[in-house]
Enzyme design. Structure first.
Site, PDB file in Angstrom:
ATOM      1  N   GLY A 163      -9.358  21.007 -49.500  1.00 41.95           N
ATOM      2  CA  GLY A 163      -8.844  20.678 -48.020  1.00 41.95           C
ATOM      3  C   GLY A 163      -9.248  21.904 -47.386  1.00 41.95           C
ATOM      4  N   GLU A 199     -21.370  26.706 -52.182  1.00 43.45           N
ATOM      5  CA  GLU A 199     -22.130  25.692 -51.835  1.00 43.45           C
ATOM      6  C   GLU A 199     -23.081  25.768 -50.631  1.00 43.45           C
ATOM      7  OE1 GLU A 199     -19.621  22.657 -50.843  1.00 43.45           O
ATOM      8  OE2 GLU A 199     -19.292  22.123 -52.879  1.00 43.45           O
ATOM      9  N   LYS A 200     -24.300  25.251 -50.589  1.00 37.93           N
ATOM     10  CA  LYS A 200     -25.199  25.335 -49.514  1.00 37.93           C
ATOM     11  C   LYS A 200     -24.266  24.814 -48.307  1.00 37.93           C
ATOM     12  CE  LYS A 200     -29.854  24.050 -47.972  1.00 37.93           C
ATOM     13  NZ  LYS A 200     -29.969  25.586 -47.427  1.00 37.93           N
ATOM     14  N   ILE A 202     -23.872  22.695 -45.543  1.00 45.28           N
ATOM     15  CA  ILE A 202     -24.402  21.298 -44.878  1.00 45.28           C
ATOM     16  C   ILE A 202     -24.026  21.246 -43.236  1.00 45.28           C
ATOM     17  CG2 ILE A 202     -24.584  18.707 -45.009  1.00 45.28           C
ATOM     18  CD1 ILE A 202     -25.386  20.274 -47.654  1.00 45.28           C
ATOM     19  N   ASN A 290      -9.393  13.300 -54.243  1.00 45.96           N
ATOM     20  CA  ASN A 290      -7.923  13.500 -53.983  1.00 45.96           C
ATOM     21  C   ASN A 290      -7.190  12.383 -54.838  1.00 45.96           C
ATOM     22  OD1 ASN A 290      -8.461  15.214 -52.032  1.00 45.96           O
ATOM     23  ND2 ASN A 290      -8.824  13.632 -50.599  1.00 45.96           N
ATOM     24  N   ARG A 292      -4.352  11.042 -54.993  1.00 45.08           N
ATOM     25  CA  ARG A 292      -3.117  10.713 -54.478  1.00 45.08           C
ATOM     26  C   ARG A 292      -3.374   9.557 -53.513  1.00 45.08           C
ATOM     27  NH1 ARG A 292      -4.672  15.086 -51.459  1.00 45.08           N
ATOM     28  NH2 ARG A 292      -5.079  14.449 -49.156  1.00 45.08           N
ATOM     29  N   VAL A 295      -2.801   9.876 -46.452  1.00 43.01           N
ATOM     30  CA  VAL A 295      -2.152   9.342 -45.183  1.00 43.01           C
ATOM     31  C   VAL A 295      -2.939   8.364 -44.361  1.00 43.01           C
ATOM     32  CG1 VAL A 295      -1.813  10.525 -42.493  1.00 43.01           C
ATOM     33  CG2 VAL A 295      -1.579  12.097 -44.576  1.00 43.01           C
ATOM     34  N   ARG A 338      -3.433  10.480 -35.925  1.00 42.45           N
ATOM     35  CA  ARG A 338      -2.048  11.159 -36.257  1.00 42.45           C
ATOM     36  C   ARG A 338      -1.218  11.637 -35.057  1.00 42.45           C
ATOM     37  NH1 ARG A 338      -3.522  14.009 -42.077  1.00 42.45           N
ATOM     38  NH2 ARG A 338      -4.982  12.672 -42.720  1.00 42.45           N
TER      39      ARG A 338
END
Ligand code: MV4
Length: 502
Positions: A163, A199-200, A202, A290, A292, A295, A338
């Site tokens: 995240g 990581e490259k 993006i 994830n 879970r 949202v 949201r």
């Protein structure tokens, strides 16, 4: 089927799970902290137990207290919602040890996907495409050598993170050492683990995620994609399904890849596989899984007709999935905003206060998920998200128009909210055309973030008005309501002509 379920959460998601249980004839137990004594989820539950003071560490994160309540109330299962203990393998294990069903995946699956390097290695073995990068924990000197191999720009990410926490973008080799030290310190502070990987980078990536449902009898299906690229500081603000950049063939392919990722850890229950989508190269890469309920699950529920929370409960009770893959045929377009108790005109400063007036939008194609009521005290103790506004339309254009209408109806008196921010986004050409990427908000925030003196603010406003007026003379402009339909439809027509999907 369960007779009684404890919801180990608060706010809108607690209300959402309580509603699913009630519709299933399942008795419910809520837990609450001091300030939540008069919260809506407490009112909606069959039983409610106080678990401590406001701070989450003393209440909603206290595994011992929640298990104690579960035992006292003699519940069969616990639903963790999202956030708090939803992806805590220790909590899932504590439920299992107490003989209480955890409505979610196994502790082992949570553990594996929670370690981002283990997740990458595990899914790569099933042919899931990864962003080019490092595959195991390395020392600083090994990371420096790897960085030169990967090339710049690159990202440093926390192995125990996710995240966006403990993440750094490094554009030049000279910045690497300092960024590596900062990322390790932040990772140690946030997760107690300073391991990082590379990581490259993006560029202009889009965030596309696939919803997974897997039962305990070996059946795993996907429920299509969600686009979540409109983020601010790694907090998603607007989500939609489907995505303008995913056609039927790509949906099937990414769905199969997401199922492979879930099967790699013997995943059971609802989960989401996140990908980075490189529009330029038309390639996608595994980001994380994830473990879970998310949202933004309502946008998937609306286009597929699947009640994901009820499916979670059925799966946890040992039922077989009642859907085959061919039964999942997404229809129309769903979009979620949201709503947070933050002031978009003051750099999204969180604010608290009493909801002095509340009028939630309704009417065709509108859904509000919220625990607000008139007189409710919004506090600073918990996440600033106070509601989710979800709309459905036959097309993306209708969804945008409906979201505009719903946002215009929404009234929350007594606190500042992000509603005006969403209204501005719905008027944005880049959003309407669907040509945005994960940098969309940061590009817009540049103006707001820099300190501009009131005098300069006024000058900027005059200049912006003149420019808008001039541009408006040439192209379509967003103005009064009827103008909106005309100009929006024109923009959408032009977007279609340009190959965009609306
Ligand atoms: C990336 C990326 C580009 N390249 N990784 C990871 C956590 C997630 N919330 C954001 N993540 C990203 N990982 C590589 N190799 C772009 C994102 C990204 C993002 C990065 C910075 C600022 C905002 C972002 C919003 C969505 C995705």
């Amino acid at each position: 089927m369960f007779k009684k379920v404890l919801v180990a959460n608060r706010g809108e998601i607690a209300v959402r799970v309580l509603r699913a249980c009630e519709e299933r004839g399942i008795s419910t137990v809520a837990v609450f902290s001091d300030p939540d004594r008069i919260a809506l989820h407490v009112r909606y539950a069959g039983e409610a137990y106080h678990i401590g003071p406001a701070p989450s560490q003393e209440s909603y994160l206290r595994i011992d207290k929640i298990i104690d309540v579960a035992r006292k109330a003699e519940v069969d299962a616990i639903h963790p919602g999202y956030g708090f203990l939803a992806e805590n393998a220790e909590f899932a294990a504590a439920c299992r040890d107490a003989g209480i069903t955890f409505i979610g995946p196994s502790p082992e699956a949570i553990e594996k996907m929670g370690d981002k390097l283990t997740a990458r290695r595990t899914v790569a073995e099933r042919g899931v495409p990864l962003v080019p990068g490092t595959e195991k924990g390395l020392s600083d000197s090994e990371l420096k050598a790897a960085a030169l191999q990967i090339g710049f720009p690159l990202m440093i990410k926390a192995t125990a993170g996710g995240g966006g926490k403990g993440m750094r973008i490094v554009h030049e080799p000279e910045e690497f050492s300092r960024a590596l030290g900062a990322a390790r310190r932040e990772a140690m502070g946030a997760f107690g683990n300073d391991e990082v990987y590379l990581e490259k980078f993006i560029p202009n990536a889009r965030h596309i995620e696939i919803q997974i449902l897997a039962d305990s009898h070996g059946h795993t299906i996907h429920l299509g994609e969600r686009e979540c690229s409109i983020q601010r500081r790694h907090q998603k603000l607007i989500e939609e399904s489907p995505s303008v950049v995913v056609d039927e063939a790509l949906r099937e392919e990414m769905g199969r890849v997401a199922i492979a990722a879930a099967e790699a850890v013997n995943y059971v229950n609802a989960g989401t596989v996140e990908f980075l989508f490189d529009s330029k190269e038309n390639k996608y890469y595994f980001l994380e899984m994830n473990t879970r309920l998310q949202v933004e699950h309502p946008v998937t529920e609306w286009v597929t007709g699947v009640d994901i929370v009820k499916e979670q409960i059925s799966i946890a009770a040992g039922r077989r999935l009642r859907y085959r893959q061919e039964d999942i045929v997404p229809k129309g377009w769903a979009m979620e905003c949201r709503i947070t108790a933050e002031d978009p005109f003051n750099n999204f400063m969180p604010n608290s206060g009493t909801v002095t007036y509340l009028k939630e939008p309704t009417g065709p194609g509108v859904r509000v998920e919220s625990a607000l009521y008139q007189g409710y005290e919004v506090s600073l103790f918990y996440d600033p998200m106070i509601a989710k506004l979800i709309v459905w339309g036959e097309t993306r254009a209708e969804a945008i128009l409906r979201m505009r209408r719903a946002l215009n109806e929404y009234r929350i008196g007594g606190i500042k909210t992000s509603i005006p921010f969403h209204q501005e986004i719905m008027d944005s050409t880049e959003f309407i055309w669907g040509t945005f990427d994960t940098g969309f908000i940061s590009r817009r925030q540049l103006v707001k973030a820099k300190h501009i003196s009131p005098e300069h603010e006024r000058i900027a406003a005059v200049v912006a008005t003149l420019v808008a007026h001039e541009e408006g003379r040439r192209a379509v402009h967003i103005g009064e309501r009827e103008g909106v339909q005309r100009s929006l439809w024109k923009q959408i027509g032009r977007a279609r002509a340009m190959g965009g999907r609306c």
